[in-house]
Write an enzyme that holds these catalytic residues in place. Structure first.
Site, mmCIF file in Angstrom:
data_model
loop_
_atom_site.group_PDB
_atom_site.id
_atom_site.type_symbol
_atom_site.label_atom_id
_atom_site.label_comp_id
_atom_site.label_asym_id
_atom_site.label_seq_id
_atom_site.Cartn_x
_atom_site.Cartn_y
_atom_site.Cartn_z
ATOM 1 N N THR A 186 0.824 -1.215 0.000
ATOM 2 C CA THR A 186 0.000 0.000 0.000
ATOM 3 C C THR A 186 0.855 1.260 0.000
ATOM 4 O O THR A 186 1.981 1.268 0.514
ATOM 5 C CB THR A 186 -0.901 -0.010 1.247
ATOM 6 O OG1 THR A 186 -1.525 1.264 1.388
ATOM 7 C CG2 THR A 186 -0.100 -0.255 2.523
ATOM 8 N N LYS A 217 2.119 -3.188 7.396
ATOM 9 C CA LYS A 217 2.421 -3.381 5.972
ATOM 10 C C LYS A 217 3.881 -2.980 5.691
ATOM 11 O O LYS A 217 4.566 -3.637 4.902
ATOM 12 C CB LYS A 217 1.469 -2.564 5.082
ATOM 13 C CG LYS A 217 0.027 -3.037 5.060
ATOM 14 C CD LYS A 217 -0.168 -4.435 4.490
ATOM 15 C CE LYS A 217 0.047 -4.518 2.995
ATOM 16 N NZ LYS A 217 -0.322 -5.878 2.463
ATOM 17 N N TYR A 220 -1.989 -0.239 10.976
ATOM 18 C CA TYR A 220 -2.098 -0.939 9.682
ATOM 19 C C TYR A 220 -0.876 -0.669 8.820
ATOM 20 O O TYR A 220 -0.225 -1.604 8.329
ATOM 21 C CB TYR A 220 -3.376 -0.506 8.941
ATOM 22 C CG TYR A 220 -3.375 -0.865 7.467
ATOM 23 C CD1 TYR A 220 -3.464 -2.192 7.057
ATOM 24 C CD2 TYR A 220 -3.259 0.132 6.482
ATOM 25 C CE1 TYR A 220 -3.444 -2.528 5.701
ATOM 26 C CE2 TYR A 220 -3.242 -0.197 5.133
ATOM 27 C CZ TYR A 220 -3.335 -1.528 4.748
ATOM 28 O OH TYR A 220 -3.303 -1.856 3.402
ATOM 29 N N GLU A 245 0.242 3.610 1.912
ATOM 30 C CA GLU A 245 0.206 4.154 3.286
ATOM 31 C C GLU A 245 1.533 3.989 4.011
ATOM 32 O O GLU A 245 1.781 4.652 5.017
ATOM 33 C CB GLU A 245 -0.930 3.510 4.089
ATOM 34 C CG GLU A 245 -2.276 3.765 3.465
ATOM 35 C CD GLU A 245 -3.450 3.638 4.429
ATOM 36 O OE1 GLU A 245 -3.224 3.567 5.651
ATOM 37 O OE2 GLU A 245 -4.595 3.631 3.938
HETATM 38 P P1 NAD Z 1 -9.686 -7.296 2.065
HETATM 39 O O1 NAD Z 1 -9.727 -7.015 3.526
HETATM 40 O O2 NAD Z 1 -10.887 -7.039 1.236
HETATM 41 O O3 NAD Z 1 -9.302 -8.836 1.827
HETATM 42 C C1 NAD Z 1 -8.289 -9.487 2.566
HETATM 43 C C2 NAD Z 1 -8.436 -10.980 2.340
HETATM 44 O O4 NAD Z 1 -7.404 -11.642 3.091
HETATM 45 C C3 NAD Z 1 -9.779 -11.551 2.841
HETATM 46 O O5 NAD Z 1 -10.320 -12.424 1.871
HETATM 47 C C4 NAD Z 1 -9.396 -12.297 4.103
HETATM 48 O O6 NAD Z 1 -10.229 -13.418 4.374
HETATM 49 C C5 NAD Z 1 -7.963 -12.735 3.796
HETATM 50 N N1 NAD Z 1 -7.180 -12.964 5.023
HETATM 51 C C6 NAD Z 1 -7.071 -12.124 6.078
HETATM 52 N N2 NAD Z 1 -6.296 -12.701 7.035
HETATM 53 C C7 NAD Z 1 -5.892 -13.892 6.543
HETATM 54 C C8 NAD Z 1 -5.056 -14.928 7.040
HETATM 55 N N3 NAD Z 1 -4.507 -14.844 8.256
HETATM 56 N N4 NAD Z 1 -4.825 -16.009 6.258
HETATM 57 C C9 NAD Z 1 -5.393 -16.106 5.021
HETATM 58 N N5 NAD Z 1 -6.203 -15.172 4.509
HETATM 59 C C10 NAD Z 1 -6.442 -14.068 5.251
HETATM 60 O O7 NAD Z 1 -8.406 -6.522 1.520
HETATM 61 P P2 NAD Z 1 -8.196 -5.762 0.143
HETATM 62 O O8 NAD Z 1 -8.707 -4.397 0.277
HETATM 63 O O9 NAD Z 1 -8.664 -6.628 -0.957
HETATM 64 O O10 NAD Z 1 -6.598 -5.673 0.113
HETATM 65 C C11 NAD Z 1 -5.816 -6.746 -0.406
HETATM 66 C C12 NAD Z 1 -4.352 -6.395 -0.284
HETATM 67 O O11 NAD Z 1 -4.083 -5.212 -1.021
HETATM 68 C C13 NAD Z 1 -3.881 -6.123 1.148
HETATM 69 O O12 NAD Z 1 -2.591 -6.662 1.295
HETATM 70 C C14 NAD Z 1 -3.864 -4.608 1.245
HETATM 71 O O13 NAD Z 1 -2.898 -4.184 2.185
HETATM 72 C C15 NAD Z 1 -3.469 -4.244 -0.168
HETATM 73 N N6 NAD Z 1 -3.950 -2.918 -0.628
HETATM 74 C C16 NAD Z 1 -5.276 -2.582 -0.509
HETATM 75 C C17 NAD Z 1 -5.721 -1.363 -1.013
HETATM 76 C C18 NAD Z 1 -7.175 -0.949 -0.930
HETATM 77 O O14 NAD Z 1 -7.491 0.182 -1.294
HETATM 78 N N7 NAD Z 1 -8.094 -1.792 -0.497
HETATM 79 C C19 NAD Z 1 -4.799 -0.493 -1.615
HETATM 80 C C20 NAD Z 1 -3.459 -0.867 -1.706
HETATM 81 C C21 NAD Z 1 -3.051 -2.091 -1.219
HETATM 82 O O1 DAU Z 2 -4.184 3.976 0.388
HETATM 83 C C1 DAU Z 2 -4.385 2.604 0.311
HETATM 84 C C2 DAU Z 2 -5.243 2.153 1.480
HETATM 85 O O2 DAU Z 2 -6.570 2.616 1.225
HETATM 86 C C3 DAU Z 2 -5.235 0.648 1.670
HETATM 87 O O3 DAU Z 2 -3.938 0.220 1.989
HETATM 88 C C4 DAU Z 2 -6.215 0.228 2.787
HETATM 89 O O4 DAU Z 2 -6.249 -1.180 2.879
HETATM 90 C C5 DAU Z 2 -7.580 0.757 2.428
HETATM 91 O O5 DAU Z 2 -8.496 0.450 3.452
HETATM 92 C C6 DAU Z 2 -7.531 2.264 2.194
HETATM 93 O O6 DAU Z 2 -7.258 2.958 3.430
HETATM 94 P P1 DAU Z 2 -8.013 4.326 3.832
HETATM 95 O O7 DAU Z 2 -7.970 4.482 5.295
HETATM 96 O O8 DAU Z 2 -7.529 5.458 2.985
HETATM 97 O O9 DAU Z 2 -9.513 3.948 3.319
HETATM 98 P P2 DAU Z 2 -10.945 4.193 3.988
HETATM 99 O O10 DAU Z 2 -11.966 3.809 2.967
HETATM 100 O O11 DAU Z 2 -11.051 3.569 5.343
HETATM 101 O O12 DAU Z 2 -10.987 5.760 4.182
HETATM 102 C C7 DAU Z 2 -10.824 6.639 3.079
HETATM 103 C C8 DAU Z 2 -10.861 8.057 3.621
HETATM 104 O O13 DAU Z 2 -12.189 8.349 4.077
HETATM 105 C C9 DAU Z 2 -9.950 8.283 4.818
HETATM 106 O O14 DAU Z 2 -9.434 9.599 4.754
HETATM 107 C C10 DAU Z 2 -10.882 8.152 6.019
HETATM 108 C C11 DAU Z 2 -12.205 8.678 5.480
HETATM 109 N N1 DAU Z 2 -13.421 8.044 6.047
HETATM 110 C C12 DAU Z 2 -13.501 6.697 6.056
HETATM 111 C C13 DAU Z 2 -14.630 6.078 6.554
HETATM 112 C C14 DAU Z 2 -14.715 4.563 6.604
HETATM 113 C C15 DAU Z 2 -14.467 8.858 6.481
HETATM 114 O O15 DAU Z 2 -14.406 10.082 6.434
HETATM 115 N N2 DAU Z 2 -15.595 8.239 6.970
HETATM 116 C C16 DAU Z 2 -15.719 6.882 7.038
HETATM 117 O O16 DAU Z 2 -16.765 6.365 7.505
#
Ligand code: NAD
Ligand code: DAU
Length: 352
Positions: free
Chosen positions: A132, A162, A158, A134
């Site tokens: 990420t 990471k 978090y 972050e």
């Molecule tokens: P998510 O929370 O939707 O999915 C995570 C998955 O991992 C789930 O299916 C969960 O069951 C599985 N999991 C969790 N703990 C586990 C364990 N101990 N063993 C096996 N499986 C396990 O997450 P996401 O948003 O799809 O993110 C996926 C990856 O991408 C993460 O590594 C996250 O850090 C990274 N990432 C996410 C974002 C974002 O915006 N969501 C952005 C950049 C990077």
């Molecule tokens: O930047 C990549 C990351 O983006 C990933 O690594 C994380 O897994 C993913 O969850 C995401 O993190 P954020 O914290 O940026 O995402 P989130 O959707 O939780 O929040 C986005 C922005 O919105 C953040 O500034 C917090 C704000 N927020 C979030 C929620 C859930 C609100 O204002 N209200 C809310 O209820």
């Protein structure tokens, strides 16, 4: 022989799109999806490909080193694409240890399993760690962007977990010559996004006329990328990235949270046939997230220039598609918000 690829976290939001892309695009590969099915894992994300001949689901926990060693010995994978993680910043504030266990210990377990199974014969092998933006911390100068050499400065439990996992992956590349590649991506959005995250939470709350909780003043900035464009980038990097390298992935698409929520309100008013301005009345400013990072912005030039990737969708188009997906998939949303999906899959797997 078919290439065997282990994708971890494939039942989650991003992982399910990566699994779908690989299963469809590479019929000669065997794709294994290893997932613990935590609250964030949902096999309903993959019903369209669950019977594909080149797809296998394995329920398992990456914090269980013995289980991983056995799986790697049995299957002799050629590659790993590691997405499994605890992913929600707010949960990391209330339960940091869960993030240490899965994101740090789980990643090191996977590195060990790959290293042991490949036994120094690394030809044709690859360990891809999905991370990420972050890890770089928070930007305060509006001119700045995260580049691959930006020093790590994680601010939440978090992002600290990471960052630790990224360091371990690079350390295994350096020390044991494990063929590793990494990417750091900005905020994803799109179908199957778990409704604890900003965009799907807002869509759900607008639809059900609940308050829209905006943290602090809504001034924080995130850089949004359509999830399928992230999956395409992962495909590109897995196949063409350079061993030991890191690639930033992002859409050059920054939005202040409050502007994004207002845009969503206006799209939803139109889709639901409500007078313009109706949904915005639900906006409620709430206590800020502890340690809330101000701004993230990714410079994805390296990935674009060296590997030829670029995002396929403009944000407004992606957001329309996302809203349409949620409105057309009310069953999915209902199952997730009620928790019914977990009871169903728990009973399906409890005796395995
Ligand atoms: P998510 O929370 O939707 O999915 C995570 C998955 O991992 C789930 O299916 C969960 O069951 C599985 N999991 C969790 N703990 C586990 C364990 N101990 N063993 C096996 N499986 C396990 O997450 P996401 O948003 O799809 O993110 C996926 C990856 O991408 C993460 O590594 C996250 O850090 C990274 N990432 C996410 C974002 C974002 O915006 N969501 C952005 C950049 C990077
Ligand atoms: O930047 C990549 C990351 O983006 C990933 O690594 C994380 O897994 C993913 O969850 C995401 O993190 P954020 O914290 O940026 O995402 P989130 O959707 O939780 O929040 C986005 C922005 O919105 C953040 O500034 C917090 C704000 N927020 C979030 C929620 C859930 C609100 O204002 N209200 C809310 O209820």
């Amino acid at each position: 022989m078919a290439k065997k690829i282990l994708i971890t976290g494939g039942a989650g939001f991003i992982g399910s799109h990566v699994v779908r892309l690989f299963v469809a695009k590479y019929p000669d590969y065997q794709i294994f999806n290893l997932d613990k099915l935590t609250y964030a894992g949902n096999l309903a994300n993959l019903t369209d490909i669950e019977d594909a001949p080149n797809y296998t689901f394995v329920k398992g926990d990456i914090t269980d080193a013995a289980f991983l060693d056995q799986l790697f010995q049995e299957q002799n994978f050629d590659g790993v694409i590691h997405l499994a993680a605890e992913s929600h910043v707010d949960r990391s504030i209330t339960d940091p240890m869960a993030f240490v266990m899965t994101n740090v210990v789980g990643t090191v377990n996977l590195l060990n399993a790959a290293k042991n199974s490949w036994q120094s014969d690394f030809s044709g092998k690859r360990f891809y760690h999905v991370s990420t933006d972050e890890v770089y911390g928070s930007l305060h100068n509006p001119e700045d962007f995260f580049v691959e050499t930006t020093p790590y400065d994680p601010q939440s439990p978090y992002s600290a977990s990471k960052a630790a996992s990224d360091h371990f992956v690079r350390a295994y590349g350096n020390t044991y010559k494990l063929p590793v590649v990494l990417s750091n991506c900005s905020n994803n959005y799109g179908p199957n996004h778990f409704p604890e995250k900003l965009i799907p939470l807002m869509i759900h709350n607008i639809q059900t006329n609940k308050p829209l909780p905006v943290y602090g003043k809504g001034e924080n900035v995130r850089d949004w990328l359509y999830v399928i464009d992230h999956a395409r980038a992962i495909d590109t990097i897995y196949h063409n990235g350079k061993n030991g390298d890191t690639y930033n992935i992002g859409g050059f698409n920054e939005w202040k949270n409050i502007d994004l929520v207002n845009l969503l309100c206006s799209i939803m008013d139109r889709k639901l046939g409500r007078p313009e301005g109706t949904s915005a009345q639900l906006i409620t400013y709430v206590t800020d997230r502890a340690g809330h990072d101000l701004r993230y912005a990714i410079d994805a030039s390296k990935l674009m220039n060296e590997l030829g990737w670029k995002p396929s969708l403009q944000f407004e188009e992606g957001l329309e598609k996302t809203v349409d997906w949620f409105l057309a998939n009310q069953d999915w949303l209902e199952n997730v918000t009620s928790g019914a999906y977990q009871k169903y899959y728990d009973s399906m797997y409890e005796n395995r």
